[in-house]
Enzyme design. Sequence first.
Site, PDB file in Angstrom:
ATOM      1  N   CYS A   2       0.832  -1.193   0.000  1.00 24.87           N
ATOM      2  CA  CYS A   2       0.000   0.000   0.000  1.00 24.87           C
ATOM      3  C   CYS A   2       0.868   1.245   0.000  1.00 24.87           C
ATOM      4  O   CYS A   2       2.089   1.189  -0.025  1.00 24.87           O
ATOM      5  CB  CYS A   2      -0.898   0.013   1.236  1.00 24.87           C
ATOM      6  SG  CYS A   2      -1.856  -1.490   1.471  1.00 24.87           S
ATOM      7  N   ILE A  52      -3.884  -7.893  -1.149  1.00 26.60           N
ATOM      8  CA  ILE A  52      -3.178  -9.168  -1.280  1.00 26.60           C
ATOM      9  C   ILE A  52      -3.716 -10.197  -0.293  1.00 26.60           C
ATOM     10  O   ILE A  52      -3.741 -11.389  -0.579  1.00 26.60           O
ATOM     11  CB  ILE A  52      -1.661  -8.952  -1.107  1.00 26.60           C
ATOM     12  CG1 ILE A  52      -1.123  -8.157  -2.312  1.00 26.60           C
ATOM     13  CG2 ILE A  52      -0.909 -10.266  -0.961  1.00 26.60           C
ATOM     14  CD1 ILE A  52       0.307  -7.727  -2.195  1.00 26.60           C
ATOM     15  N   ASN A  74       1.703  -0.231   5.315  1.00 27.39           N
ATOM     16  CA  ASN A  74       2.257  -0.584   4.014  1.00 27.39           C
ATOM     17  C   ASN A  74       3.206  -1.752   4.211  1.00 27.39           C
ATOM     18  O   ASN A  74       4.221  -1.615   4.891  1.00 27.39           O
ATOM     19  CB  ASN A  74       3.010   0.610   3.409  1.00 27.39           C
ATOM     20  CG  ASN A  74       3.837   0.216   2.195  1.00 27.39           C
ATOM     21  OD1 ASN A  74       3.503  -0.697   1.467  1.00 27.39           O
ATOM     22  ND2 ASN A  74       4.932   0.915   1.981  1.00 27.39           N
TER      23      ASN A  74
END
Length: 651
Positions: A2, A52, A74
Site C-alpha cells: 500500500c 493481497i 504498508n
Amino acid sequence: MCGIAGFYPCFKRDDSLNVLKSMLTRIKHRGPDQSGILLTNDIGLGSVRLSILDLDNGRMPLSNENESKWIVFNGEIFNHWELRKDLEKKGHIFKTNTDTEVVLHLYEEYGVKSLNKLNGQFAIAIWDTHNNELFLARDRVGIRPLFYSKVNEGIVFASEMKALFEHPDIEAQILPLALTQIFTFWTTLSPLTIFKDILEVQPGHYILANAKEINEEKYWELPLCKRDEYQDISLKEAIDEFRDLFSDAVKIRLRADVPVGAYLSGGLDSSITTSFIKENNHEKLKTFSLGFVDKEFDETDFQNKAVQFFETDHKSIKCGSNDISQIFSDIIWHLETPILRSSPSPMALLSELVKKNNIKVVITGEGADELLGGYNIFKEALIRQFWAKDPKSKYRPLLLKRLYPYMSQLNGAKALNLFFSYKLSETDSLVYSHLLRWNNTSRIKKYFSNDLKTELNDYHPILELENKIGNEFKDVDLLSRAQWLEIKLFMSGYLLSSQGDRMAMANSVEGRYPFLDHRVIEFCMKLPSKFKIKCLDEKFLLKKMMDGKLPDEIINRPKQAYRAPTINNFDSAYFKNMLSEKQIISAGIFNYKMVKKLVLKMNYNKNISEVDKMAYMGILSTQIIDDLFVKKHRGDLKESDIIDCELTILN
C-alpha cells in the site's frame, strides 16, 4: 502492499481532507484497489491499498474493537497467522483476516516491543486516541519506505516524498549536503534525503510523536561480530541450518490470497529462490526475466537454462537503451532521487511485464550477495589487503585479474597499480573496503558549480560516515566490515529502493525477499568468513548447498553483476533542455562549461569512462529532480485527478 500518508496535528477539517486526498493521489500507484481516510480533531491518516490478503475487507484506516487505536499500513507480515493465534488466546477479537489488523492488536498488546515479534517488510502508522500519540515504524533493513517532515511542531509522513509536497507547508528544495553524499555513496546517509527538511524513518527504527516531543528510537541493529564471536559450526551444520531457515522464509512469503510469481534471472540467487518455491508449492510457477539487446549486459542464455530446468511458465522482456531513454524521466519521478546508473529503468519494465500477466507479488533473490560475499567489492578488498602486506609485489595485484578478466589486455601490474592502489596501505581505515569505489564516484563532483562547492565548504561525507561508525568496527574483520557497509548503505539506501520498492510499486507489484528474512540475516552475519568466500569463490555455502540440485552451468557460472546500458538517446528534446545552459544555470548545481564538454564527449562516444557515464547520469537525473519537484513542472493535480476515498470522521 500500500501507500500511507498523514499528519499530526490537523488543521481545519475541510483543508485537512483536501490535503490528504492530494497526498494519496500522488501515491495511488502504490494502492489502486481501495483508499480510505480517518480525520479527527488531532490526526489525519490515509491509505491507498493493493489488496493481497482478505481482498474485500482490508480497507484502511482500520481500528481495534473500541476505536482507541487506528492503523494505516504498508507491507506484509509473513508470520501473521502465528501472531493472530496468540492474540486470540489473549482475548483480542478480529474483524478481518488481514495482517494489518494483527499489527494493530499486537501494538495494543505489547506497544513498541511488538516490532520484535514481526517477520516482514513494513511501514506502520498507528494513532492512539487515548494518549494522543502517533507511532511510526519501519522494517529492519528498509525494504518499505517511510518519509516525514517536522512542520509547526508536528509531523507529516508518507510512503513517498512526492506526497509530502502536497502539504501547504512543505516545499521541495535540493540539499547540497545530501547531493554530495549521493555523488560519493550512491545514496544519502540515513536519515537524510535529497530534499531539505525531508527525512526517512531509518531502517530498524520507530518514532513516537505527541504534543510534547517527536522521538526516534532504534529497535533492531544489523549484527556485527568480532573475530572471536563467529559461530563455531561445521560447513555441513551451517548448510543444514541455513536450508531450514531459508525454506521457512520462502514458505511464509508464499502466503497470499493472490498468485505469487518469481523473478528468474539465470543467476544462482534467483535459481535458489525458485527451487525452494517449487519445494513448497507444486503448482505451475510463473517466472519473469529481463534481457538486453546489448549482449554485454544480457543473461538470456542462462535464463533459458534455468527455465528449462524448472519448467516454469515463463515470460521475458528485452530492453535496449532507447527503451530506457523513453521512460527515464518517469523513473526519476518514482525514485525521487538522483541516480548514477540506468539500472532502475529496466526493473520498471520488468515489473510492468509482471503486472500485464496479472501477478501482484513476486519473490526475488536480493540480499544473497550482501550476506554471503557475492560482490566483487568484497573479494577486491581482500586482495588489496593481501597486496598491502607486500605493496611492491609484482604478482599479488595480478589476483585482481580473476575478478576482472578484461584487465589481461592491460599492461600487467603497472596498470593494476594505477587503478587499484588508491590508499592501498590504509588497511586500518574503518571503510577500507569501499575507499576505492567511493573515490572513483567522488570524481564526478568536479562538475559541481562554484557556488555549490563554496556552500559545501570542504565537507567530506566519508569523514562523517567514519564518525558515525565510531567504535562499532573495533576488532571486526575486513569482510564483515565490508558487508555491514554494503548492507547499511548500498542495499538499504539504494538497491532496495531504486531497484526494488519504487520500480515494482510504480506498476503496483510487491516484491518479497526471503534472503532478507531477519532470521537469515542474523544467521549469515554470524557465519565464519570461510563459508562466504573461500579462495575467492563467492557464496561458498550456497554453492555447496545446491550442489547436485541445480545445473552446474548455473552454480559455477562466472559472477555477472546486474547492469544496464547508459542512456544514449541524445535526440530527446527533454534531455537536451535539462542539460541546456538555461536549465543548468537556473538550477545552480553544476558548472555548465564542464557539463557541455561531457555531453559532447558522450555524444561522440569516444573514450568514455565509467566515471563519465556516472557523471552524465548523475547530472541528468539531478536536473530532472530539480525540474519535476523543485520547479514543479510535473504539474499540479487537477480536480479530476483526485481519488475518491472512504471517509471516517471522529470528533
